[in-house]
Design an enzyme around this catalytic site. Structure first.
Site, short mmCIF file in Angstrom:
data_model
loop_
_atom_site.label_atom_id
_atom_site.label_comp_id
_atom_site.label_asym_id
_atom_site.label_seq_id
_atom_site.Cartn_x
_atom_site.Cartn_y
_atom_site.Cartn_z
N CYS A 85 0.90 -1.66 0.09
CA CYS A 85 0.18 0.19 -0.23
C CYS A 85 1.16 1.13 -0.21
O CYS A 85 2.02 1.62 -0.93
CB CYS A 85 -0.92 0.24 1.34
SG CYS A 85 -1.97 1.09 0.65
N HIS A 190 -4.28 -4.86 -0.64
CA HIS A 190 -3.15 -5.37 0.42
C HIS A 190 -3.57 -6.61 0.27
O HIS A 190 -4.46 -7.62 0.25
CB HIS A 190 -4.22 -4.75 1.56
CG HIS A 190 -3.77 -3.66 2.03
ND1 HIS A 190 -3.15 -3.37 3.42
CD2 HIS A 190 -4.84 -2.40 1.50
CE1 HIS A 190 -3.16 -1.67 2.85
NE2 HIS A 190 -4.17 -1.73 2.44
N GLU A 192 -2.37 -8.54 2.57
CA GLU A 192 -2.63 -9.62 4.46
C GLU A 192 -4.47 -9.52 3.88
O GLU A 192 -4.71 -10.72 5.43
CB GLU A 192 -2.21 -9.10 4.96
CG GLU A 192 -2.81 -7.55 5.88
CD GLU A 192 -2.42 -6.21 4.55
OE1 GLU A 192 -2.38 -5.10 4.93
OE2 GLU A 192 -1.84 -7.12 3.52
#
Length: 208
Positions: A85, A190, A192
């Site tokens: 990001c 992202h 994650e």
């Protein structure tokens, strides 16, 4: 193998930490720190970033010697580094969020506000979007083109050299959503927060 997630007070990075630990399954040592010595002697580094370009750059600069250590790690020693990001956006020379702010200058280019076509599109760009993989990238191994990844951002990285772009996503225009330049990798999405496909990106980075 030692992998360091750089903790420089740039917002909540707990989901990044949890995802890396889940993928590492105790086979890889994941350390979360801003200790310069530990970063320097890591095998790989992850640079997360949440918030504005300026706040993240300021947070890096607030830790004495951190930018120099990251430069030495990624640019001089050419060890693998993944920016996530705003972590990716800081690779740029300059960013225009809040006020004009100097970036790390690792990949020439700028960070500008997404063109939302005079309010036609919502900003920030939040949610799942398809990625269009443009070139072979080691972090996209075994990931199908047009996979969906999770985004939260209002600004986009525009590199001068288009050959570093490994994937784009469509939101108003073709937005750069990942880059690869030698040992430097970055994702605007992202990983994650991108379910199984995102965990694969993390796994691919750990296996480099």
């Amino acid at each position: 193998m030692n992998v360091t997630i750089v903790d420089y007070n740039s917002g909540n990075i707990s989901s990044v930490i949890n995802s890396f630990k889940e993928v590492a399954k105790n086979k890889v040592n994941i350390e979360v720190t801003s200790d310069l010595k530990k970063i320097k002697f890591s095998d790989k580094v992850v640079l997360p970033g949440q918030g504005s370009f300026k706040s993240c750059v300021d947070a890096l600069n607030n830790i004495n010697g951190l930018v120099d250590t990251l430069n030495e790690f990624a640019i001089n020693n050419k060890k693998p580094l993944l920016g996530i990001c705003v972590g990716l956006q800081m690779f740029a020379d300059i960013g225009y969020e809040e006020i004009e702010t100097k970036g790390l200058g690792w990949i020439s280019g700028k960070v500008s506000k997404i063109d939302n076509q005079n309010g036609k599109l919502k900003l920030p760009h939040i949610g799942w979007n398809e990625i269009n993989i443009l070139k072979h990238s080691r972090i996209f191994k075994n990931i199908k083109n047009n996979s969906h990844m999770y985004f939260v951002h209002s600004y986009e990285f525009i590199p001068d050299d288009k050959s570093v772009i490994s994937a784009t996503t469509d939101y108003s225009t073709k937005i750069v959503c990942s880059v690869e330049k030698e040992n430097i990798f970055g994702t605007q999405f992202h990983p994650e927060k991108s379910d199984a496909e995102g965990l694969k990106v993390i796994q691919n980075f750990l296996k480099l």
